[in-house]
Design a protein around this motif. Structure first.
Motif, PDB file in Angstrom:
ATOM      1  N   GLU A  31      -3.675  -1.557   9.782  1.00 56.30           N
ATOM      2  CA  GLU A  31      -2.465  -1.387   8.978  1.00 56.30           C
ATOM      3  C   GLU A  31      -1.791  -2.734   8.748  1.00 56.30           C
ATOM      4  O   GLU A  31      -1.757  -3.593   9.634  1.00 56.30           O
ATOM      5  CB  GLU A  31      -1.486  -0.431   9.681  1.00 56.30           C
ATOM      6  CG  GLU A  31      -1.877   1.024   9.539  1.00 56.30           C
ATOM      7  CD  GLU A  31      -0.741   1.957   9.919  1.00 56.30           C
ATOM      8  OE1 GLU A  31       0.426   1.520   9.851  1.00 56.30           O
ATOM      9  OE2 GLU A  31      -1.027   3.103  10.272  1.00 56.30           O
ATOM     10  N   SER A  32      -1.227  -2.890   7.541  1.00 59.14           N
ATOM     11  CA  SER A  32      -0.590  -4.149   7.186  1.00 59.14           C
ATOM     12  C   SER A  32       0.634  -3.851   6.344  1.00 59.14           C
ATOM     13  O   SER A  32       0.624  -2.936   5.515  1.00 59.14           O
ATOM     14  CB  SER A  32      -1.586  -5.015   6.407  1.00 59.14           C
ATOM     15  OG  SER A  32      -1.061  -6.287   6.149  1.00 59.14           O
ATOM     16  N   MET A  33       1.699  -4.611   6.549  1.00 59.70           N
ATOM     17  CA  MET A  33       2.918  -4.411   5.772  1.00 59.70           C
ATOM     18  C   MET A  33       2.684  -4.742   4.300  1.00 59.70           C
ATOM     19  O   MET A  33       3.235  -4.119   3.402  1.00 59.70           O
ATOM     20  CB  MET A  33       4.047  -5.287   6.325  1.00 59.70           C
ATOM     21  CG  MET A  33       4.553  -4.859   7.684  1.00 59.70           C
ATOM     22  SD  MET A  33       5.420  -3.264   7.636  1.00 59.70           S
ATOM     23  CE  MET A  33       6.884  -3.730   6.725  1.00 59.70           C
ATOM     24  N   SER A  34       1.860  -5.746   4.053  1.00 53.05           N
ATOM     25  CA  SER A  34       1.533  -6.133   2.681  1.00 53.05           C
ATOM     26  C   SER A  34       0.143  -6.746   2.670  1.00 53.05           C
ATOM     27  O   SER A  34      -0.446  -7.031   3.729  1.00 53.05           O
ATOM     28  CB  SER A  34       2.561  -7.142   2.137  1.00 53.05           C
ATOM     29  OG  SER A  34       2.525  -8.352   2.883  1.00 53.05           O
ATOM     30  N   GLN A  83       0.840  -1.201   0.000  1.00 58.14           N
ATOM     31  CA  GLN A  83       0.000   0.000   0.000  1.00 58.14           C
ATOM     32  C   GLN A  83       0.874   1.249   0.000  1.00 58.14           C
ATOM     33  O   GLN A  83       1.865   1.326   0.731  1.00 58.14           O
ATOM     34  CB  GLN A  83      -0.905   0.015   1.235  1.00 58.14           C
ATOM     35  CG  GLN A  83      -1.904   1.165   1.246  1.00 58.14           C
ATOM     36  CD  GLN A  83      -2.647   1.269   2.558  1.00 58.14           C
ATOM     37  OE1 GLN A  83      -2.136   1.823   3.528  1.00 58.14           O
ATOM     38  NE2 GLN A  83      -3.874   0.741   2.600  1.00 58.14           N
ATOM     39  N   VAL A  84       0.504   2.222  -0.839  1.00 56.41           N
ATOM     40  CA  VAL A  84       1.220   3.503  -0.888  1.00 56.41           C
ATOM     41  C   VAL A  84       0.205   4.633  -0.775  1.00 56.41           C
ATOM     42  O   VAL A  84      -0.799   4.658  -1.496  1.00 56.41           O
ATOM     43  CB  VAL A  84       2.017   3.662  -2.210  1.00 56.41           C
ATOM     44  CG1 VAL A  84       2.673   5.033  -2.268  1.00 56.41           C
ATOM     45  CG2 VAL A  84       3.063   2.559  -2.334  1.00 56.41           C
ATOM     46  N   ALA A  96     -13.167  -7.756  -6.474  1.00 57.27           N
ATOM     47  CA  ALA A  96     -11.814  -8.035  -5.990  1.00 57.27           C
ATOM     48  C   ALA A  96     -11.811  -8.032  -4.460  1.00 57.27           C
ATOM     49  O   ALA A  96     -12.611  -7.351  -3.817  1.00 57.27           O
ATOM     50  CB  ALA A  96     -10.844  -6.993  -6.523  1.00 57.27           C
ATOM     51  N   VAL A  97     -10.907  -8.806  -3.888  1.00 59.42           N
ATOM     52  CA  VAL A  97     -10.809  -8.917  -2.430  1.00 59.42           C
ATOM     53  C   VAL A  97      -9.382  -8.608  -2.007  1.00 59.42           C
ATOM     54  O   VAL A  97      -8.417  -9.101  -2.608  1.00 59.42           O
ATOM     55  CB  VAL A  97     -11.191 -10.336  -1.947  1.00 59.42           C
ATOM     56  CG1 VAL A  97     -11.027 -10.440  -0.429  1.00 59.42           C
ATOM     57  CG2 VAL A  97     -12.619 -10.673  -2.357  1.00 59.42           C
ATOM     58  N   LEU A  98      -9.246  -7.808  -0.962  1.00 62.16           N
ATOM     59  CA  LEU A  98      -7.934  -7.452  -0.429  1.00 62.16           C
ATOM     60  C   LEU A  98      -7.847  -7.996   0.995  1.00 62.16           C
ATOM     61  O   LEU A  98      -8.624  -7.612   1.875  1.00 62.16           O
ATOM     62  CB  LEU A  98      -7.754  -5.934  -0.439  1.00 62.16           C
ATOM     63  CG  LEU A  98      -6.338  -5.394  -0.266  1.00 62.16           C
ATOM     64  CD1 LEU A  98      -5.438  -5.850  -1.409  1.00 62.16           C
ATOM     65  CD2 LEU A  98      -6.355  -3.866  -0.195  1.00 62.16           C
ATOM     66  N   ILE A  99      -6.912  -8.896   1.221  1.00 63.04           N
ATOM     67  CA  ILE A  99      -6.759  -9.544   2.520  1.00 63.04           C
ATOM     68  C   ILE A  99      -5.491  -9.037   3.196  1.00 63.04           C
ATOM     69  O   ILE A  99      -4.411  -9.015   2.589  1.00 63.04           O
ATOM     70  CB  ILE A  99      -6.675 -11.080   2.358  1.00 63.04           C
ATOM     71  CG1 ILE A  99      -7.962 -11.627   1.724  1.00 63.04           C
ATOM     72  CG2 ILE A  99      -6.414 -11.751   3.710  1.00 63.04           C
ATOM     73  CD1 ILE A  99      -9.206 -11.484   2.583  1.00 63.04           C
ATOM     74  N   ASN A 100      -5.618  -8.622   4.463  1.00 58.71           N
ATOM     75  CA  ASN A 100      -4.460  -8.105   5.186  1.00 58.71           C
ATOM     76  C   ASN A 100      -3.630  -9.233   5.802  1.00 58.71           C
ATOM     77  O   ASN A 100      -3.947 -10.417   5.634  1.00 58.71           O
ATOM     78  CB  ASN A 100      -4.894  -7.097   6.248  1.00 58.71           C
ATOM     79  CG  ASN A 100      -5.809  -7.729   7.297  1.00 58.71           C
ATOM     80  OD1 ASN A 100      -5.683  -8.919   7.627  1.00 58.71           O
ATOM     81  ND2 ASN A 100      -6.734  -6.933   7.823  1.00 58.71           N
ATOM     82  N   GLU A 101      -2.584  -8.878   6.540  1.00 59.27           N
ATOM     83  CA  GLU A 101      -1.685  -9.881   7.119  1.00 59.27           C
ATOM     84  C   GLU A 101      -2.366 -10.740   8.176  1.00 59.27           C
ATOM     85  O   GLU A 101      -1.900 -11.844   8.497  1.00 59.27           O
ATOM     86  CB  GLU A 101      -0.461  -9.192   7.726  1.00 59.27           C
ATOM     87  CG  GLU A 101       0.500  -8.626   6.685  1.00 59.27           C
ATOM     88  CD  GLU A 101       1.685  -7.915   7.319  1.00 59.27           C
ATOM     89  OE1 GLU A 101       2.814  -8.086   6.805  1.00 59.27           O
ATOM     90  OE2 GLU A 101       1.494  -7.211   8.333  1.00 59.27           O
ATOM     91  N   ASN A 102      -3.477 -10.252   8.698  1.00 62.02           N
ATOM     92  CA  ASN A 102      -4.213 -11.019   9.704  1.00 62.02           C
ATOM     93  C   ASN A 102      -5.177 -12.023   9.074  1.00 62.02           C
ATOM     94  O   ASN A 102      -5.912 -12.715   9.770  1.00 62.02           O
ATOM     95  CB  ASN A 102      -4.995 -10.083  10.627  1.00 62.02           C
ATOM     96  CG  ASN A 102      -4.076  -9.227  11.469  1.00 62.02           C
ATOM     97  OD1 ASN A 102      -2.953  -9.624  11.775  1.00 62.02           O
ATOM     98  ND2 ASN A 102      -4.536  -8.047  11.844  1.00 62.02           N
TER      99      ASN A 102
END
Length: 424
Positions: A116-119, A8-9, A102-108
């Motif tokens: 917040e997620s690193m990627s 994320q930017v 579309a689906v965006l899944i965080n680090e959890n």
């Protein structure tokens, strides 16, 4: 489908974008591209240029060495699922649905984007034509053509990608315009059409409204080359930029714009000004036919009568002449020759006949004004200003000319015969 790892930017508090990479084989049947039609608010791309596609394909065919051929990302837009709570374990089942986004899944392992997620892992549905190309249409099509010509059917190509997730059409169009207009050359008419169609009221939308009214009128329909292409003879970008210069003068047109901007519902001045403008331009077509374009039949547009740039003398409806014509339009209000409160065509033409009485029925002066070999050049700013000075002088007289253009000499823009007429 396997997920795409993205970062994320966010820049200066902006809506985030996501950076990743995809293989051509994973998106080739899912991308869609539309070319912008006149002021279509849901389309903003340029037409695909086949020569550019061929050039990119040829470039890839000849590419050698360690330098990455496409070091900058393409930009793709997708609609994101925000209504359902999803976790990694049930994403595949969800994506098989015909309504999947579309689906965006965080680090959890869930799609809670407030965390917040690193990627992130981005999952794209299997629907065809789900991904919208915001920028990179020619690179994608160039790669498509290149790979079709390869004997190795397993060959693939990786793209760097910036993903715009849940960007609406207006936000996508702003990204496109900022990249293509400010960072590399693009059709200016396309740029103005995008911003002129944007919601709200500003100088772009006001000027865009005037240009569209001209081009859609019965009298002048089709005269503007919208988006810089097609059958018109006046560039959309040229008209927009000229109207912008008029607004900078803070005259009558600017005052009308301010009431438009403030959404003064009681004021119809912005509608009146467009009607008067159409009648004003029609006046030239009617009274100066030898120097104005007429509608003709063209093989390229069967069954239509379209304006032609080649069937008249001079430069009246080209950049040199039209700049002065439009600048004079504002002056006619400033000098009381036209009034915003009366937009009836016959009244406008009657007032213009009086204002143009010195040359409206004098062919010799018309020829010196509209067919001066000195002005039949490239349409430079200096030639545009020179024509504006000439027509201004003929309409308002020597005294007004000297007052408005104190550094210009009358005998430098007209021969002695015309100077004598003006000085009477």
């Amino acid at each position: 489908m396997s997920s795409i790892k993205v970062l994320q930017v966010t820049q200066m508090g902006s809506k985030p974008v996501y950076l990743g990479k995809v293989k051509f084989s994973d998106i080739k049947d899912k991308v869609r591209l539309t070319q912008r039609q006149e002021s279509d608010r849901e389309q903003f791309q340029r037409r695909t240029d086949i020569s550019r596609v061929n050039s990119i394909s040829d470039f890839l065919g000849k590419h050698a060495g360690n330098v990455c051929p496409f070091a900058t990302p393409i930009i793709l837009a997708l609609e994101l699922e925000n209504d359902q709570d999803l976790v990694t374990e049930n994403v595949d089942k969800y994506l098989r649905s015909d309504e999947a986004k579309a689906v965006l899944i965080n680090e959890n392992g869930n799609n809670d984007l407030s965390i917040e997620s690193m990627s992130y892992d981005l999952y794209i549905p299997e629907h065809k034509k789900f991904i919208f190309i915001v920028d990179g249409q020619h690179r994608i099509e160039g790669v498509r053509k290149f790979l079709k010509g390869q004997k190795n059917l397993e060959m693939d190509f990786e793209f760097l990608v910036t993903f715009l997730l849940d960007y609406d059409y207006y936000e996508q169009s702003l990204v496109f315009a900022n990249i293509n207009f400010k960072q590399k050359p693009v059709n200016k008419s396309l740029y103005y059409d995008i911003f002129g169609s944007y919601p709200g009221r500003n100088t772009f939308t006001f000027v865009h409204f005037l240009v569209k009214r001209i081009n859609e009128s019965v009298e002048l329909g089709g005269i503007v080359k919208m988006l810089g292409t097609g059958k018109g003879i006046l560039s959309q970008a040229f008209l927009v930029e000229t109207f912008m210069k008029i607004l900078d003068r803070k005259g009558v047109l600017y005052q009308i714009y301010k009431s438009y901007e403030e959404e003064d519902n009681a004021s119809t001045d912005y509608l009146n000004i467009s009607d008067i403008l159409i009648s004003y331009l029609e006046f030239y077509l009617i009274n100066f036919k030898d120097y104005s374009p007429q509608r003709v039949e063209k093989e390229k547009y069967p069954g239509e009568l379209v304006f032609s740039s080649y069937d008249y003398d001079g430069y009246l409806f080209k950049a040199v002449g039209m700049f002065g014509v439009l600048m004079l339009f504002n002056d006619l209000f400033e000098n009381g020759n036209l009034t915003i409160k009366n937009a009836e065509r016959d009244v406008v033409h009657e007032r213009l006949n009086k204002a143009f009485n010195l040359f409206v029925s004098d062919p010799s002066i018309q020829d010196k004004l509209f067919n001066d070999p000195v002005l039949a050049g490239s349409g430079s700013a200096s030639l545009q200003t020179r024509f504006y000075q000439k027509i201004y002088c003929l309409v308002f007289g020597k005294e007004s000319f000297v007052s408005k253009f104190p550094r210009s000499s009358l005998d430098k823009i007209f021969d002695n015969d015309v100077c004598k007429v003006i000085s009477r």
